[in-house]
Scaffold this active site. Structure first.
Site, PDB file in Angstrom:
ATOM      1  N   HIS A  26       1.516   2.031  -0.173  1.00  0.00           N
ATOM      2  CA  HIS A  26       2.620   2.201   0.779  1.00  0.00           C
ATOM      3  C   HIS A  26       3.148   3.621   0.635  1.00  0.00           C
ATOM      4  O   HIS A  26       3.779   3.947  -0.362  1.00  0.00           O
ATOM      5  CB  HIS A  26       3.715   1.163   0.519  1.00  0.00           C
TER       6      HIS A  26
ATOM      7  N   ASP B 252      -1.273  -1.790  -4.632  1.00  0.00           N
ATOM      8  CA  ASP B 252      -0.121  -2.193  -3.817  1.00  0.00           C
ATOM      9  C   ASP B 252       1.103  -1.346  -4.195  1.00  0.00           C
ATOM     10  O   ASP B 252       2.224  -1.844  -4.286  1.00  0.00           O
ATOM     11  CB  ASP B 252       0.175  -3.692  -3.978  1.00  0.00           C
TER      12      ASP B 252
ATOM     13  N   HIS C 265      10.235   2.189  -4.291  1.00  0.00           N
ATOM     14  CA  HIS C 265      11.579   1.825  -3.841  1.00  0.00           C
ATOM     15  C   HIS C 265      12.596   2.727  -4.522  1.00  0.00           C
ATOM     16  O   HIS C 265      12.448   3.075  -5.693  1.00  0.00           O
ATOM     17  CB  HIS C 265      11.900   0.368  -4.184  1.00  0.00           C
TER      18      HIS C 265
END
Lengths: 430, 332
Positions: free
Chosen positions: A68, A311, A315
């Protein structure tokens, strides 16, 4: 597949000689001591050498099929430059980015802008998956053929499941024309509405809502049946439950072109760790029971699961530094994947090193039809130099990633990436 | 394949300084700890029989009650407990505070930490909120309820009440009835009762009994008749506000009450009944049962004060070595 799906990481190429190292390339049948010469980014000579590298190993560089990059939309958490720098530091010569950004990568316009950005900012080549549904709304199919022509490496609504079987069926039908592979985040949301962690004795104790294994495995079973019916390939993202592994084995044995990936954290940890209520252990799918971990490990060793995927989900600290249920799902992993798996599985003798190297490189390449990184004369240099004996501590300040939500903070790992050559140039040097 | 133990994250962490002691979960306590706390509470109960009820023991100490969820009995009993021990006490309620303006728990903790409190008593809807405060500021943290996770002082006061009634906890049989899934009281009580040697049976409709609950040290039964074998029937509140619409934990309160409600006819004569409050009379418990002589409910509330005094005292005097009960009574 000859269509170009990796972008950026170009520019000057390097010339260097790596002397007397143990070289392991399972795909080329190499496990011997060699001196490797790279000229202008191409491997030009492989000569027998005498070992002087200590615990150092040269291998095909890694490919992460599940990252991501948070771009566009959350560049405070990660951008193409920081994410690909983190990838290079983790030994990766290419990564694939997920489309659940803001806006979602659901049109050729959004994808095209990312491709242009990658060409100038990416430290290592990046591929982009496009979404299956518009805005990942789970209802309206994207223009998959146009997206493929614009360079989409595959299709996924990752972060969310494809709830409607009819939508998945259409996606499978179109992917046959567009090319590439449909990749699925398997979760029945009706069974995970309050889900915070694996449902079991630890969730019962902690009072956290359960995310049961069957919420994954029932969707896996349904979707493998659809793939078999449509005779189209399917990739299962971040498999976590032993029941899902069993479904995958059955489908593969029946001839379905089904592939899967597993994350380092699902291979190293179980739900027992959640007792600390550390939000850096909160991810989707959740850490499961020991039996699940063992099943994932067996499947990785025997090849049922062909790839390790991080993955990598950055954050912001303030979003993770909250009570458990308020925290978002996801942990980072690009910079620690090899070291974590080497420490947790290779050193204890559970996972052979050549198998791990294969699942980090050739495995993911095969799933997405990418060129396999290899140690061979004439090949573009995509190489990683690993020091297997080097100990290092994972610190909050040590990441190239913009985020530090790692499940390994404070841990000491053994095995470190010393050098990454991606697309013919040195992308990282410790 | 070789069986390799999964890594626990705490392993390989460098040895740090000894952390402050907290009371966040019953799992933090040993059987000896509980015995000590209950003994201490009994001492305080005797001291409260005197005309002057205030003890000087925690003079100069500061206790901050940080309540992010509404509470009557827990916040008032913590406040009175601190006052009885002569501590300075400040009670902060989240409503109308900076929290309403979007302040994070971490920032609130840092703000409170600037006053150098000795103890922070926290109630919060979020599981792990007490740990977050303990990680953020250097203070003893007492969990007064975090979401569905734990409410350890409730369990301790329940143990105190049971011991007071029966003389011992070891060997007793307690049935915990109702909405275990959403209940922090149930989790703390099952762990605490099992720790002290009681047999515990959780009873309720299957969706409200979490899968894997047995690992806490209890049996599970779905038939209400299972309560008849118990010495104590511990009734849980139906947490209606926690029920997600459409989740169908119970088809209706009517059906719940009909199948699992505690009525006089379902009890054996002499069986003791407990409830952590607040009660939904006519739902999980019949009003007459709550008011009957066998009900220990009012005594539970009374126990709260001395048990919370014991918890505050114990944390601030660093455990058993410094608990000098005789000296304490002399000062009093």
């Amino acid at each position: 597949m000859s269509r170009k799906t990796l972008f950026g990481g170009n520019g000057r190429t390097d010339t260097l000689t790596l002397e007397g190292l143990r070289v392991i390339d399972p795909g080329e049948g190499i496990d011997e001591c060699l001196t490797v010469t790279i000229e202008n980014g191409i491997v030009t000579r492989l000569e027998p050498g005498s070992a002087n590298g200590g615990g150092r190993v040269l291998a095909p560089a890694f490919i992460d099929p599940h990252v991501h990059l948070r771009t566009p939309g959350r560049e405070d958490e990660e951008d193409i430059a920081s994410g690909t720098e983190a990838a290079a530091a983790g030994g990766y010569c290419a990564i694939l980015a997920m489309p659940n950004t803001d806006p979602v990568v659901d049109s050729a316009a959004v994808l095209g802008a990312l491709v242009e950005q990658a060409k100038t900012e990416a430290r290592v080549p990046v591929g982009f998956l496009a979404s299956i549904s518009k805005g990942q709304d789970g209802e309206q199919l994207t223009e998959m053929i146009e997206l493929a022509e614009a360079g989409a490496a595959g299709f996924t609504d990752d972060g969310r499941p494809v709830v409607l079987a009819s939508l998945l069926r259409r996606a499978l039908q179109y992917v046959g024309v567009a090319g590439g592979r449909v990749a699925l985040h398997e979760e029945d949301p009706a069974l995970t509405s309050d889900g915070q962690m694996h449902e079991g004795s630890v969730s019962a104790e902690l009072g956290l809502g359960g995310w049961p294994s069957v919420a994954e495995s029932t969707m896996v079973a349904r979707d493998l049946a659809l793939a078999a019916y449509e005779r189209r390939p399917l990739h299962l993202l971040h498999v976590s439950a032993r029941e899902s592994v069993a479904e995958l084995r059955r489908a593969q044995a029946a001839g379905v072109d089904a592939t899967a990936e597993v994350t380092p954290h699902h291979l190293c940890l179980t739900d027992e760790s959640l007792r600390s209520l550390d939000t850096n252990l909160k991810m989707n799918p959740p850490l499961r029971a020991e039996e699940d971990r063992q099943a994932l490990l067996s499947a990785l060793v025997d090849g049922t699961i062909g790839a390790v995927a991080t993955d990598h989900a950055p954050h912001a600290r303030h979003e993770k530094d909250v009570p458990f249920e308020e925290a978002p799902f996801g942990v980072t992993g690009l910079e620690t994947a090899f070291a974590a798996l080497h420490t947790c599985l290779v050193r204890p003798g559970v996972l052979p090193l050549p198998t791990l190297l294969e699942r980090l490189s050739a495995g993911p390449a095969a799933i997405y039809g990418l060129e396999r990184p290899r140690v061979a004369v004439g090949a573009t240099a995509n190489l990683v130099l690993l020091d297997l004996d080097r100990e290092w501590r994972v610190e909050e300040g040590s990441f190239r990633s913009r985020s530090a939500n790692s499940w390994l903070l404070g841990r000491t790992l053994t095995g470190r990436v010393e050098l990454t050559v991606a697309n013919g140039r040195v992308a990282y040097e410790a | 394949m070789t069986d390799v133990r999964p890594l626990l994250r705490d392993e390989l962490l460098p040895p740090g300084g000894r952390p402050r002691r907290h009371l966040i979960s019953i799992a933090d306590l040993s059987r000896d700890d509980v015995t000590r706390l209950l003994g201490l509470a009994r001492t305080f109960a005797r001291s409260l029989e005197r005309e002057v009820k205030k003890l000087p023991t925690l003079r100069g100490r500061t206790v901050v009650n940080l309540f992010f969820e509404s509470s009557t009995r827990t916040s008032s009993s913590f406040e009175l407990a601190a006052k009885r021990l002569s501590a300075d006490v400040m009670t902060i309620r989240a409503t109308g505070s900076a929290v309403d303006k979007g302040e994070s728990l971490r920032d609130t903790a840092i703000t409170i930490g600037a006053y150098d409190p000795d103890v922070v008593v926290i109630r919060h809807a979020g599981i792990g909120a007490p740990q977050l405060v303990a990680r953020t500021i250097d203070v003893h943290v007492v969990n007064a309820g975090d979401g569905k996770h734990q409410h350890p002082t409730q369990a301790l006061l329940d143990l105190y009440t049971i011991e007071d009634e029966f003389g011992a906890i070891d060997g007793l049989h307690v049935a915990v009835v109702g909405d275990v899934l959403h209940s922090r009281v149930a989790r703390s009580n099952i762990q605490a009762l099992a720790l002290m040697g009681a047999k515990v049976t959780a009873v309720g409709p299957p969706p409200l009994i979490p899968r894997g609950l047995e690992a806490l040290g209890c049996d599970v039964a779905y038939d209400i008749d299972a309560i008849r074998a118990a010495d104590v029937v511990y009734v849980l509140r139906m947490q209606r506000e926690r029920m997600l619409p459409g989740a169908n934990y119970v088809p209706s309160l009517r059906e719940y009450t009909a199948r699992w409600g505690i009525t006089a006819s379902r009890l054996r004569p002499g069986q003791k009944v407990m409830h952590p409050g607040p009660m939904n009379r006519g739902v999980e418990i019949d009003g007459a049962v709550a008011d009957a002589a066998e009900s220990l409910i009012e005594r539970q509330v009374r126990s709260g004060l001395v048990v919370r005094m014991a918890v505050l005292y114990d944390l601030l005097t660093h455990g058993p070595a410094e608990v000098k009960v005789d000296a304490l009574q002399e000062v009093a």
